[in-house]
Design a protein around this motif. Sequence first.
Motif, mmCIF file in Angstrom:
data_model
loop_
_atom_site.group_PDB
_atom_site.id
_atom_site.type_symbol
_atom_site.label_atom_id
_atom_site.label_comp_id
_atom_site.label_asym_id
_atom_site.label_seq_id
_atom_site.Cartn_x
_atom_site.Cartn_y
_atom_site.Cartn_z
ATOM 1 N N ASN A 192 -3.988 0.514 -6.016
ATOM 2 C CA ASN A 192 -3.845 0.217 -7.365
ATOM 3 C C ASN A 192 -2.983 1.659 -7.566
ATOM 4 O OD1 ASN A 192 -3.519 -2.051 -7.568
ATOM 5 N ND2 ASN A 192 -5.820 -3.091 -8.933
ATOM 6 N N ALA A 200 0.856 2.627 -0.412
ATOM 7 C CA ALA A 200 0.810 0.873 -0.219
ATOM 8 C C ALA A 200 1.040 -0.036 -0.326
ATOM 9 C CB ALA A 200 0.772 0.168 -2.233
ATOM 10 N N THR A 234 3.627 -6.116 -14.661
ATOM 11 C CA THR A 234 2.200 -6.641 -14.023
ATOM 12 C C THR A 234 2.186 -8.420 -13.311
ATOM 13 O OG1 THR A 234 -0.238 -6.388 -13.559
ATOM 14 C CG2 THR A 234 0.983 -7.206 -15.822
ATOM 15 N N LEU A 279 0.210 2.605 -7.008
ATOM 16 C CA LEU A 279 0.957 2.061 -7.332
ATOM 17 C C LEU A 279 1.480 2.780 -8.868
ATOM 18 C CD1 LEU A 279 -0.057 -1.566 -7.163
ATOM 19 C CD2 LEU A 279 1.891 -0.399 -5.667
ATOM 20 N N GLU A 280 0.122 3.023 -9.632
ATOM 21 C CA GLU A 280 0.273 3.885 -10.851
ATOM 22 C C GLU A 280 1.124 5.047 -10.320
ATOM 23 O OE1 GLU A 280 -4.175 3.315 -13.468
ATOM 24 O OE2 GLU A 280 -3.803 4.231 -10.955
ATOM 25 N N ALA A 298 -7.734 -4.684 -4.320
ATOM 26 C CA ALA A 298 -6.870 -4.533 -5.291
ATOM 27 C C ALA A 298 -6.737 -2.716 -5.537
ATOM 28 C CB ALA A 298 -6.031 -5.028 -6.607
ATOM 29 N N GLU A 299 -8.131 -2.727 -5.392
ATOM 30 C CA GLU A 299 -8.553 -1.057 -5.665
ATOM 31 C C GLU A 299 -8.253 -0.239 -4.329
ATOM 32 O OE1 GLU A 299 -12.565 -0.798 -6.307
ATOM 33 O OE2 GLU A 299 -12.654 -2.696 -8.058
ATOM 34 N N PHE A 324 -3.632 -4.668 -14.559
ATOM 35 C CA PHE A 324 -4.074 -3.625 -14.334
ATOM 36 C C PHE A 324 -1.844 -3.629 -14.955
ATOM 37 C CE2 PHE A 324 -1.176 -1.299 -10.407
ATOM 38 C CZ PHE A 324 -2.132 -0.119 -11.195
ATOM 39 N N GLN A 353 -1.338 -9.526 -3.298
ATOM 40 C CA GLN A 353 -1.810 -7.812 -3.481
ATOM 41 C C GLN A 353 0.684 -7.299 -2.752
ATOM 42 O OE1 GLN A 353 -3.786 -6.313 -4.634
ATOM 43 N NE2 GLN A 353 -4.644 -7.704 -4.829
ATOM 44 N N TYR A 390 -3.088 -11.216 -15.105
ATOM 45 C CA TYR A 390 -3.498 -8.752 -14.572
ATOM 46 C C TYR A 390 -3.954 -8.395 -15.408
ATOM 47 C CZ TYR A 390 -4.232 -6.482 -10.154
ATOM 48 O OH TYR A 390 -4.577 -5.521 -9.410
ATOM 49 N N VAL A 404 1.715 -1.683 -14.837
ATOM 50 C CA VAL A 404 2.248 -0.193 -14.865
ATOM 51 C C VAL A 404 3.162 0.281 -15.673
ATOM 52 C CG1 VAL A 404 3.692 1.086 -12.934
ATOM 53 C CG2 VAL A 404 1.355 -0.007 -12.112
#
Length: 201
Positions: free
Chosen positions: A10, A21, A190, A13-14, A6-7, A196, A158, A194, A198
């Motif tokens: 992400n 991605a 999201t 995605l932001e 994910a790192e 994270f 993902q 989760y 957006v």
Amino acid sequence: MNFTFAEKINPRLEVFDFEGALLIAQTELQTLPVSPFHAIIGRSLMHMTKHLANWIDDFYDGAKKRAAVCGLYFELNEFDINTDYWFIDGFAYDDCDTDPDDMDWLSDFMTDARTETGSVFYIEDYRALQSAFSEIDKKKLNGDWTKEMQDARDWCEQIIIIRFMELMRNVHLLAKKQYLSWSDIPIYFTEHEYDFIVKSE
């Protein structure tokens, strides 16, 4: 959730760099032995944009009758565990905290899509993948599960999240293009459970 994977995606995605991605995730998946999880490659959800916009429109029309809406939040259900149905749920807010580091207010919603429309928004295009996720425990029990399969499963997860977020951003852009009544309201999205999230505004 594989947070190491994910790192890697992400940050893209932001900033709504869904192509970037996808390039990372799909390239990684293609390096692994072919599995049922490879069926996600090239499978967009963008064709659902108009239908999703209509569902959100109905949801918002009901919500705004209760109070002025300052934000909408949408989440994909925890699809890797709940494999029978994959869907998007929605929540509306009349009190929004704009602190990006404190999203606790999302649990205090005014109303939800099930209340206003009688339904969640079902995703029916990934049935083969639902089956792949549902069979994981059986394969583990039979000793047929490998590290390569786990990595394929994690990259597939993902990619599904990317496709969901790509869809949500696209539906917000469509709302703006068509001057829908909720187009200027920020939306958050999201996967369930989760942290994270957006934001599109």
